[in-house]
Design a protein around this motif. Sequence first.
Motif, mmCIF file in Angstrom:
data_model
loop_
_atom_site.group_PDB
_atom_site.id
_atom_site.type_symbol
_atom_site.label_atom_id
_atom_site.label_comp_id
_atom_site.label_asym_id
_atom_site.label_seq_id
_atom_site.Cartn_x
_atom_site.Cartn_y
_atom_site.Cartn_z
ATOM 1 N N GLY A 131 69.751 -1.508 13.563
ATOM 2 C CA GLY A 131 68.951 -2.923 14.018
ATOM 3 C C GLY A 131 68.149 -3.139 14.920
ATOM 4 O O GLY A 131 66.736 -2.887 15.283
ATOM 5 N N THR A 132 68.562 -2.756 16.845
ATOM 6 C CA THR A 132 68.123 -1.937 17.778
ATOM 7 C C THR A 132 67.147 -1.644 17.865
ATOM 8 O O THR A 132 66.002 -1.376 18.438
ATOM 9 C CB THR A 132 69.153 -2.523 18.875
ATOM 10 N N TYR A 133 67.037 -0.141 17.287
ATOM 11 C CA TYR A 133 66.047 1.146 17.477
ATOM 12 C C TYR A 133 64.949 0.738 16.777
ATOM 13 O O TYR A 133 64.018 1.075 16.294
ATOM 14 C CB TYR A 133 67.543 1.789 16.966
ATOM 15 N N LEU A 134 65.341 -0.327 15.024
ATOM 16 C CA LEU A 134 64.452 -0.596 14.293
ATOM 17 C C LEU A 134 63.469 -1.454 15.139
ATOM 18 O O LEU A 134 62.103 -1.327 15.519
ATOM 19 C CB LEU A 134 64.771 -0.651 13.343
ATOM 20 N N CYS A 135 63.584 -2.337 15.645
ATOM 21 C CA CYS A 135 62.988 -3.117 16.776
ATOM 22 C C CYS A 135 62.518 -2.337 17.708
ATOM 23 O O CYS A 135 61.022 -3.137 17.576
ATOM 24 C CB CYS A 135 64.000 -4.333 17.600
ATOM 25 N N PHE A 136 62.739 -1.229 18.383
ATOM 26 C CA PHE A 136 61.896 -0.598 19.106
ATOM 27 C C PHE A 136 60.609 0.193 18.450
ATOM 28 O O PHE A 136 60.131 0.444 19.087
ATOM 29 C CB PHE A 136 62.993 -0.103 20.026
ATOM 30 N N GLU A 137 61.493 0.684 17.136
ATOM 31 C CA GLU A 137 60.650 1.348 16.717
ATOM 32 C C GLU A 137 58.985 0.803 16.641
ATOM 33 O O GLU A 137 57.628 1.017 16.667
ATOM 34 C CB GLU A 137 61.055 1.885 15.757
ATOM 35 N N GLY A 138 59.433 -0.291 15.532
ATOM 36 C CA GLY A 138 57.746 -1.726 15.261
ATOM 37 C C GLY A 138 57.567 -1.801 16.860
ATOM 38 O O GLY A 138 56.288 -2.244 17.305
ATOM 39 N N GLY A 139 58.432 -1.788 17.849
ATOM 40 C CA GLY A 139 57.697 -2.908 18.841
ATOM 41 C C GLY A 139 56.533 -1.646 19.821
ATOM 42 O O GLY A 139 55.747 -1.842 20.321
ATOM 43 N N GLU A 140 56.603 -0.537 19.381
ATOM 44 C CA GLU A 140 56.173 1.060 19.594
ATOM 45 C C GLU A 140 55.446 0.802 19.388
ATOM 46 O O GLU A 140 54.134 1.241 19.959
ATOM 47 C CB GLU A 140 57.366 2.359 19.903
ATOM 48 N N LYS A 141 54.818 0.868 17.816
ATOM 49 C CA LYS A 141 53.566 1.066 17.129
ATOM 50 C C LYS A 141 52.842 -0.393 17.718
ATOM 51 O O LYS A 141 51.426 0.262 17.649
ATOM 52 C CB LYS A 141 53.789 0.701 15.580
ATOM 53 N N ILE A 142 52.878 -1.893 17.954
ATOM 54 C CA ILE A 142 52.724 -2.586 18.227
ATOM 55 C C ILE A 142 51.738 -1.587 19.581
ATOM 56 O O ILE A 142 50.792 -2.538 20.254
ATOM 57 C CB ILE A 142 53.589 -3.885 18.571
ATOM 58 N N LEU A 143 53.060 -2.096 20.476
ATOM 59 C CA LEU A 143 52.415 -1.141 22.319
ATOM 60 C C LEU A 143 50.974 -0.143 21.842
ATOM 61 O O LEU A 143 49.795 -0.419 22.510
ATOM 62 C CB LEU A 143 53.072 -1.367 23.067
ATOM 63 N N GLU A 144 51.225 0.054 21.254
ATOM 64 C CA GLU A 144 50.876 1.435 21.164
ATOM 65 C C GLU A 144 49.097 0.917 20.356
ATOM 66 O O GLU A 144 47.852 1.710 20.046
ATOM 67 C CB GLU A 144 50.858 3.055 19.839
ATOM 68 N N ARG A 145 49.325 -0.237 19.871
ATOM 69 C CA ARG A 145 47.915 -0.766 18.799
ATOM 70 C C ARG A 145 47.144 -0.822 19.368
ATOM 71 O O ARG A 145 46.111 -1.630 20.304
ATOM 72 C CB ARG A 145 48.308 -1.560 17.689
ATOM 73 N N VAL A 146 47.866 -1.656 20.875
ATOM 74 C CA VAL A 146 47.343 -3.105 22.228
ATOM 75 C C VAL A 146 46.740 -2.382 23.438
ATOM 76 O O VAL A 146 46.121 -2.823 23.995
ATOM 77 C CB VAL A 146 48.616 -4.548 22.119
ATOM 78 N N LEU A 147 47.820 -1.752 23.785
ATOM 79 C CA LEU A 147 47.788 -0.925 25.123
ATOM 80 C C LEU A 147 47.187 0.072 24.756
ATOM 81 O O LEU A 147 47.012 1.335 26.270
ATOM 82 C CB LEU A 147 49.068 -0.873 25.768
ATOM 83 N N GLY A 148 47.679 1.117 24.339
ATOM 84 C CA GLY A 148 47.269 2.386 23.667
ATOM 85 C C GLY A 148 47.918 3.436 24.068
ATOM 86 O O GLY A 148 49.541 3.069 24.195
ATOM 87 N N PRO A 149 47.950 4.695 23.635
ATOM 88 C CA PRO A 149 49.120 5.521 23.501
ATOM 89 C C PRO A 149 50.136 5.911 24.954
ATOM 90 O O PRO A 149 48.795 6.209 26.157
ATOM 91 C CB PRO A 149 48.600 7.190 23.084
ATOM 92 N N ASP A 150 51.024 5.687 25.144
ATOM 93 C CA ASP A 150 51.767 6.220 25.975
ATOM 94 C C ASP A 150 51.059 7.522 27.150
ATOM 95 O O ASP A 150 51.279 7.014 28.171
ATOM 96 C CB ASP A 150 52.917 6.330 25.959
ATOM 97 N N HIS A 151 50.667 8.354 26.731
ATOM 98 C CA HIS A 151 50.495 8.751 27.642
ATOM 99 C C HIS A 151 49.184 10.604 26.020
ATOM 100 O O HIS A 151 49.743 10.388 24.783
ATOM 101 C CB HIS A 151 51.630 10.076 27.588
ATOM 102 N N PRO A 152 47.827 11.142 26.867
ATOM 103 C CA PRO A 152 48.072 11.258 25.534
ATOM 104 C C PRO A 152 48.617 12.793 25.046
ATOM 105 O O PRO A 152 49.736 13.381 25.540
ATOM 106 C CB PRO A 152 46.845 12.112 26.237
ATOM 107 N N ALA A 153 48.701 12.958 23.495
ATOM 108 C CA ALA A 153 49.397 13.865 22.851
ATOM 109 C C ALA A 153 49.170 15.572 22.960
ATOM 110 O O ALA A 153 48.015 15.540 23.328
ATOM 111 C CB ALA A 153 49.338 13.892 21.508
ATOM 112 N N GLU A 154 50.358 15.901 23.460
ATOM 113 C CA GLU A 154 49.455 17.772 23.613
ATOM 114 C C GLU A 154 49.683 18.489 22.454
ATOM 115 O O GLU A 154 51.042 18.068 21.571
ATOM 116 C CB GLU A 154 50.963 18.037 24.704
ATOM 117 N N GLU A 155 49.329 19.014 22.078
ATOM 118 C CA GLU A 155 48.711 19.843 21.010
ATOM 119 C C GLU A 155 50.230 21.193 21.177
ATOM 120 O O GLU A 155 50.229 21.831 22.193
ATOM 121 C CB GLU A 155 48.105 20.492 20.420
#
Length: 334
Positions: A131-155
């Motif tokens: 359950g904690t893992y699922l919360c973390f996943e959802g929280g990370e999606k929210i942070l990406e929308r609010v604060l932007g990506p953690d770091h630029p994705a590399e191809e």
Amino acid sequence: MSGAPIGRSGRIVSSRPGSRSEPQHDDRTSGPHVRLLRSSRRHRHARQADGIDHRRHGRRGRQGIREGLGRRDVAATPQYVTGITPDRELPIIKRVTLGSLRNKLLIILPIGLLLTAVAPALLPVALVVGGTYLCFEGGEKILERVLGPDHPAEETPVDEAAIVKRAITTDFVLSTEIMLLALAEVQGESSIRRVVVLVMIALLITFAVYGLVGALIKIDDAGAHLAVRGRTRASRSLGRAVVSSAPSLFTGIGIVGTVAMLWVGGHILAVNLAKVGFHPLHHAIEWAEELAHNSLLSWITGTAMSCLIGMVVGALLALAWRPVHRAMAHRRRT
């Protein structure tokens, strides 16, 4: 995945003709497991209906749906892979589907049955972790929308075997959560009945989820085919509508998936923390349910509280993870 549910670690992205391939951050669909599906934000469906050149654009440039189970598509820092051709999408889904079944039937099911036989008190603890893992996943999606990506994705170069391996790894985490939940529901049954029920659940969920993923990643091809080769004006109009609505459909799936992850994760966390002696979160859900006397409204308020718990816990965990993730990414680059 466009691509199969390429889990937490890999979504398939292809670039539109004439444009530079650019990785996109994604959202995840969910139930507990349906956080597997991720869609990219930029889609080749930017092309206009009457001007579609099917030979040039019809099957190129799709940016895809990812797994995740799977969120998650179904679950943390997304990585992106460019260059997968449309003809390899369904074979990749097939390989991930078979890997998911192996996870459930040959690893998770035997270990889960052994756990409940030898140390049943550990089952709530395992569900708290899930359950904690699922919360973390959802929280990370929210942070990406609010604060932007953690770091630029590399191809990264396309490596189909690596994509499938990462997808199956992500699926293993999500499948573990599903099978443990199912196992908790059939604890009072006989051993044979438990095995039969769990095998049926594993088969049903796996084929339903990945069948849906396969259909979704090909919906744009079907629309493009109708738009160009439809025999009637109505069929061509329908094809154009499918093509133009696909990005909105995938965005909606991502939003619903994130909400579902927070709801399910928050509820699993609260209920199983109560079983190990920590009751405040479960009391909060019960209090929310008692605010309304109508059964439907009571369910809605309880669900909203579960979502709130999942969002707060997930956002705090994701915030704590960000500096660690940055440091690890920096270390890999140096």
